[in-house]
Write an enzyme that holds these catalytic residues in place. Structure first.
Site, short mmCIF file in Angstrom:
data_model
loop_
_atom_site.label_atom_id
_atom_site.label_comp_id
_atom_site.label_asym_id
_atom_site.label_seq_id
_atom_site.Cartn_x
_atom_site.Cartn_y
_atom_site.Cartn_z
CD GLU A 5 8.03 -4.70 -0.96
OE1 GLU A 5 8.38 -4.20 -2.12
OE2 GLU A 5 7.45 -4.06 -0.18
CD GLU A 11 10.56 -0.45 -0.37
OE1 GLU A 11 10.95 -1.42 -1.05
OE2 GLU A 11 9.93 0.53 -0.94
#
Length: 448
Positions: free
Chosen positions: A353, A171
């Site tokens: 995720e 991320e």
């Protein structure tokens, strides 16, 4: 409601991987094993940054309880385990000689996965920048491209022979924008110049490390990006939504796929990008072996009159929400996977995720979490829809294996399949864990 999903393992293609995900700082305990300080350790010790000033010093004590935790991963039927290395644990000064205790720990951890028939999916950077490097400008300093590459090579040379897959960064939007512009994560800056540089240098660090790892013979290399389903809050908010779409969903993906940054984001950031940034784009565009997709929610964006660029704000929407306040929109995952398959033709994708926080409590020795079961079930349906539409989706990882240190939110937000008591650290599998067991077992172990 029973602890089951409506899907079966056989509803997914042969070889489709199911896994659970964690990160080092969130579960290991940074006070153990000679780990150096990371910028998260110091950020948490600064008043006002983290709920109740909670730290990751003990976290879930995975450093000592790793074998118990891997047994739980295996007992759920998962094929793979996504974990990260703590850069500050392995290299307490950020560079130089590795910490022998860290090498021993990660050796045991990786070998433990293989012994249990699980594929190790490693993430090199999940936000634990050594403080020594943070003091030198961290992700806003071009030198981090070299620091990160040297670290990546240390990991590859020590552990690479046993890894199924390696992600460079987790991320980068959070590493750069959330942490250097919004100031909500370490290092807690609110500076558009630092943010713009970090938005670029996360990608140069990824690209240089990717090339160096390939030269070392590493296989199955990728990066993990986070995405949201962004919509305008009302007519007239389309410009704000487009800017946020460019910053959140398009900046990193288009740089990696097309070697360009979106015009809507450059409008505010180009002035602050480092000199000769355009010369890096061809390197950034280097081919990936796979792309990781983190997806949790829908976000409604509205204009913020009178505010500086990007002049947007988030508006609460009407959909059901998790305890993070995140709107639940499973169809957004199928939509994003389809768009990414078009942007990266033929590239294998993984949902690295997906999960939800809920108000989980133990009653009579059990943790009933039917909302989480419904959430996962709906997102697995979205995965199946994407596959049916031709998306080369190769796996799904639930976040998170266990309740853990949720960064600036401390220990309040529980995403885990396994409940962790905040005092005793006792692990208690939730109904959602049992639902995965019901779907995934018996698991056929890979040949060794």
């Amino acid at each position: 409601m029973t602890a089951t999903f409506s899907h079966k393992r056989t509803d997914f293609p042969d070889g489709f991987l199911f896994g659970a995900a964690t990160s080092a700082t969130q579960i290991e305990g940074t006070a153990f094993g000679g780990a150096g300080a990371s910028h998260w350790d110091t950020f948490a010790l600064t008043p006002g940054n983290v709920v109740r000033a909670e730290t990751a010093a003990r976290a879930c004590d995975h450093y000592h309880r790793w074998a118990e935790d891997l047994d739980l991963v295996a007992a759920a039927g998962f094929d793979a385990y996504r974990f990260s290395i703590n850069w500050a644990r392995l290299l307490p000064e950020g560079m130089g000689a590795p910490n022998p205790a860290a090498i021993s720990f990660y050796d045991r951890l990786i070998d433990g996965m293989l012994e249990r028939g699980m594929q190790p999916f490693i993430t090199l950077y999940h936000w634990d920048l050594p403080s020594t490097l943070a003091h030198r400008g961290g992700w806003a300093n071009r030198d981090i491209t070299g620091w990160f590459t040297d670290y990546a090579l240390t990991v590859q040379r020590r552990f690479g022979d046993r890894l199924a897959s390696t992600a460079t960064l987790n991320e980068p939007w959070c590493v750069a924008w959330l942490s250097h512009f919004l100031g909500l994560h370490a290092p807690g800056l609110r500076d558009i110049s630092a943010a713009a540089r970090a938005m670029h240098f996360t990608l140069t660090a990824h690209a240089e490390a990717l090339a160096a790892l390939r030269a070392e013979g590493a296989k199955s290399l990728g990066i993990v990006l986070n995405f949201e389903h962004i919509e305008p809050a009302s007519p007239g908010d389309e410009g704000a939504a487009a800017t946020e779409e460019a910053l959140f969903n398009r900046w990193f993906a288009e740089a990696l796929a097309l070697g360009r940054y979106p015009a809507e984001a450059l409008e505010g950031l180009e002035r602050w990008l480092p000199a000769r940034w355009q010369a890096d784009l061809d390197t950034i565009r280097a081919p990936l072996d796979w792309l990781g997709v983190n997806y949790y929610r829908r976000a409604l964006k509205a204009t913020a009159p009178g505010s500086p660029w990007p002049a947007s704000r988030e508006v609460e929407g009407p959909l059901p929400k998790t305890t993070m306040g995140w709107e639940i929109l499973p169809d957004g995952l199928a939509d994003r996977l389809t768009k990414l398959a078009q942007l990266f033709p033929g590239l294998p994708l993984y949902v690295t995720e997906n999960g939800m926080s809920a108000n989980d409590h133990i009653h009579d020795g059990a943790v009933a979490d039917p909302e989480r079961i419904a959430y996962v079930d709906a997102h697995l349906a979205a995965c199946r829809a994407a596959i049916a539409a031709g998306v080369p989706l190769k796996g799904y990882f639930y976040w998170s294996l266990m309740d853990n240190y949720e960064w600036a939110l401390g220990y309040d937000k529980r995403f885990g399949l396994i409940h962790v008591d905040s005092e005793s650290l006792k692990r208690t599998p939730k109904w959602s864990y049992q639902a995965f067991q019901h779907m995934l077992l018996p698991r056929t172990l890979p040949s060794r």
